[in-house]
Enzyme design. Structure first.
Site, PDB file in Angstrom:
ATOM      1  N   ASN A   1       0.803  -1.233   0.000  1.00  0.00           N
ATOM      2  CA  ASN A   1       0.000   0.000   0.000  1.00  0.00           C
ATOM      3  C   ASN A   1       0.828   1.273   0.000  1.00  0.00           C
ATOM      4  O   ASN A   1       0.326   2.337  -0.344  1.00  0.00           O
ATOM      5  CB  ASN A   1      -0.946   0.007   1.206  1.00  0.00           C
TER       6      ASN A   1
ATOM      7  N   SER B   1     -10.953  -5.327   0.744  1.00  0.00           N
ATOM      8  CA  SER B   1     -11.648  -4.251   1.462  1.00  0.00           C
ATOM      9  C   SER B   1     -12.539  -3.481   0.492  1.00  0.00           C
ATOM     10  O   SER B   1     -12.122  -3.159  -0.624  1.00  0.00           O
ATOM     11  CB  SER B   1     -10.599  -3.308   2.061  1.00  0.00           C
TER      12      SER B   1
ATOM     13  N   HIS C   1     -13.779  -0.289   0.726  1.00  0.00           N
ATOM     14  CA  HIS C   1     -13.584   1.149   0.481  1.00  0.00           C
ATOM     15  C   HIS C   1     -12.372   1.469  -0.387  1.00  0.00           C
ATOM     16  O   HIS C   1     -12.175   2.628  -0.766  1.00  0.00           O
ATOM     17  CB  HIS C   1     -13.555   1.936   1.797  1.00  0.00           C
TER      18      HIS C   1
ATOM     19  N   THR D   1     -25.861 -10.126  12.478  1.00  0.00           N
ATOM     20  CA  THR D   1     -26.800  -9.932  11.378  1.00  0.00           C
ATOM     21  C   THR D   1     -26.053  -9.376  10.168  1.00  0.00           C
ATOM     22  O   THR D   1     -25.336  -8.376  10.290  1.00  0.00           O
ATOM     23  CB  THR D   1     -27.914  -8.945  11.805  1.00  0.00           C
TER      24      THR D   1
ATOM     25  N   CYS E   1      -1.972   5.387   7.873  1.00  0.00           N
ATOM     26  CA  CYS E   1      -1.714   4.970   9.265  1.00  0.00           C
ATOM     27  C   CYS E   1      -0.441   5.611   9.800  1.00  0.00           C
ATOM     28  O   CYS E   1      -0.420   6.173  10.880  1.00  0.00           O
ATOM     29  CB  CYS E   1      -1.564   3.458   9.369  1.00  0.00           C
TER      30      CYS E   1
HETATM   31  C1  LIG Z   1      -2.750  -3.651   2.204  1.00  0.00           C
HETATM   32  C2  LIG Z   1      -3.864  -3.321   3.139  1.00  0.00           C
HETATM   33  N1  LIG Z   1      -4.399  -4.297   3.894  1.00  0.00           N
HETATM   34  C3  LIG Z   1      -5.412  -4.060   4.746  1.00  0.00           C
HETATM   35  C4  LIG Z   1      -5.935  -2.793   4.899  1.00  0.00           C
HETATM   36  C5  LIG Z   1      -7.048  -2.563   5.874  1.00  0.00           C
HETATM   37  O1  LIG Z   1      -8.302  -2.401   5.243  1.00  0.00           O
HETATM   38  P1  LIG Z   1      -9.504  -1.640   5.957  1.00  0.00           P
HETATM   39  O2  LIG Z   1      -9.185  -0.191   5.946  1.00  0.00           O
HETATM   40  O3  LIG Z   1     -10.707  -1.994   5.137  1.00  0.00           O
HETATM   41  O4  LIG Z   1      -9.624  -2.203   7.336  1.00  0.00           O
HETATM   42  C6  LIG Z   1      -5.397  -1.739   4.141  1.00  0.00           C
HETATM   43  C7  LIG Z   1      -5.898  -0.353   4.310  1.00  0.00           C
HETATM   44  O5  LIG Z   1      -5.200   0.605   4.098  1.00  0.00           O
HETATM   45  C8  LIG Z   1      -4.348  -2.021   3.241  1.00  0.00           C
HETATM   46  O6  LIG Z   1      -3.798  -1.055   2.481  1.00  0.00           O
END
Ligand SMILES: Cc1ncc(COP(=O)(O)O)c(C=O)c1O
Length: 381
Positions: A149, A199, A201, A237, A324
């Site tokens: 990421n 994910s 979003h 649910t 993060c």
């Molecule tokens: C590689 C990777 N894994 C997992 C996640 C976590 O996903 P979520 O934000 O839906 O919890 C992210 C979010 O930035 C990510 O980039």
């Protein structure tokens, strides 16, 4: 405003929002209820599950809806390692995983699991030789992200799967949060993963939505106990509108995958050429072998926040290496793993593209960035 922070999150598609609203308005009954309204909601849920199962050529019972990538990763890691302690307690991952993987591994280490990490080279890719050396008969789980990421490096999933499956009984978990819809990812017998996590979003669906998909039915301990929904793997649910909206976004992502790949690759190539004009003032972290939708680089002796603010003042939204680590104000574990020269460590900037970006926006970035570099660094291109 130009939004280049799609790896942090994306704007939902209009069709996805419309689907979400319609399902909420018309199919709000509990899908587990036996009355007609419940049955209708359950039909929609089944259809959404079926669409995901078709994308991955797997059984419907192997698709579980969750509340995001973090939950899906946690479920894969805790669920598989704890269900397989009779086979061993050795688990493997890489230095550059997302926190939702690394923190789960750390927690298992405290519980007595033996955790080992695979290192990456300067372009953020693991060594298959190291994997071969570290995989063992008693390894029960390997977690590896498909696309990183922060820098967009791509791991050799197919080759890793072959090594893992030939040398152990381990479950191979691939975090495809950043790759789904950008690169093909499938189960491919012993040449692919056993578990894929996604994910919502990051693919223009809603925040708080995710999926875990299994290659085949497997023994997994649930994280959330309760009424036994989702085949007993994830109680609670089921959020039918979210699931239906996510299946819609996933289908759009797959339909557009090839075109998106070409578009992002061209932008990536053009931007790397453009950034290279600044010589050693800029260090590029995302190499040409990485994915197209993430461009990550650093400006010598310049704090990332300064650059972000200067670009924001000119209408362009970018981020530091990850959402993060940007709040924690420390060098990210990924940048640390890459052995970047200290002069470049504090200025890492990430541009990440999504479905709504355009060629014009990329050109605008080049103009504004040139201006900002003149202001901050006195550079004239
Ligand atoms: C590689 C990777 N894994 C997992 C996640 C976590 O996903 P979520 O934000 O839906 O919890 C992210 C979010 O930035 C990510 O980039």
């Amino acid at each position: 405003m130009i939004y280049f922070d799609n790896s942090a999150t994306t704007k939902p598609y209009k069709e996805v929002l419309d689907t979400f609203v319609t399902v909420n308005e018309q199919f709000y009954a509990n899908p587990a209820s036996i009355h007609e309204a419940g049955t209708d909601a359950n039909i929609l849920l089944d259809r959404a599950r079926n669409q995901i199962a078709q994308i991955f050529h797997t059984d419907e019972r192997c698709v579980i809806f969750t509340a995001g990538g973090t939950e899906s990763n946690n479920l894969a890691i805790f669920g598989i390692s704890k269900a397989n302690t009779h086979k061993g307690k050795h688990i493997l991952t890489t230095d550059i995983e997302h926190a939702s993987v690394l923190e789960a591994y750390k927690s298992l280490e405290k519980e007595g699991f033996e955790v080992e990490y695979l290192h990456v080279d300067n372009s953020g890719v693991i060594s298959l030789e190291e994997l071969k050396a570290k995989i063992r008969k008693d390894t029960v789980l390997v977690s590896m992200m498909h696309v990183n990421n922060e820098i967009g490096s791509i791991q050799p999933i197919e080759e890793a799967a072959q090594i893992i499956h030939a040398n152990s009984r381990a479950t191979f978990h691939v975090d495809a949060v950043q790759s789904f819809g950008k690169l093909p990812i499938h189960f491919n017998g012993d040449n692919g993963p056993d578990i894929i996590t996604i994910s919502g979003h990051k693919i223009h669906a809603l925040k708080g939505t995710g999926i875990i998909v299994f290659r085949q039915k497997m023994n997994i301990n649930p994280l959330i106990l309760g009424g036994g929904q989702e085949f007993g793997i994830r109680s609670g649910t089921v959020a039918v509108p979210q699931a239906v909206a996510l299946a819609k976004a996933a289908r759009i992502a797959i339909e557009n995958l090839n075109a998106a790949k070409v578009r992002y690759r061209n932008w990536h190539k053009g931007l790397i050429q453009f950034l290279s004009k600044f010589g050693d003032l800029i260090h590029i972290l995302s190499t040409n072998s990485g994915v197209g939708h993430i461009v990550s680089f650093s400006v010598k002796d310049l704090k990332g926040e300064i650059l972000i603010n200067a670009l924001q003042d000119r209408g362009i939204i970018v981020s530091t290496s990850s959402a993060c680590s940007s709040k924690q104000k420390k060098t990210s574990h990924v940048v640390t793993a890459l052995n970047v020269d200290p002069k470049y460590k504090n200025g890492v900037i990430r541009l990440s593209f999504g479905a709504f970006n355009t060629d014009e926006e990329i050109e605008r970035f080049k103009t504004e960035f040139t201006y900002v570099m003149k202001e901050l660094k006195g550079v004239n291109l």
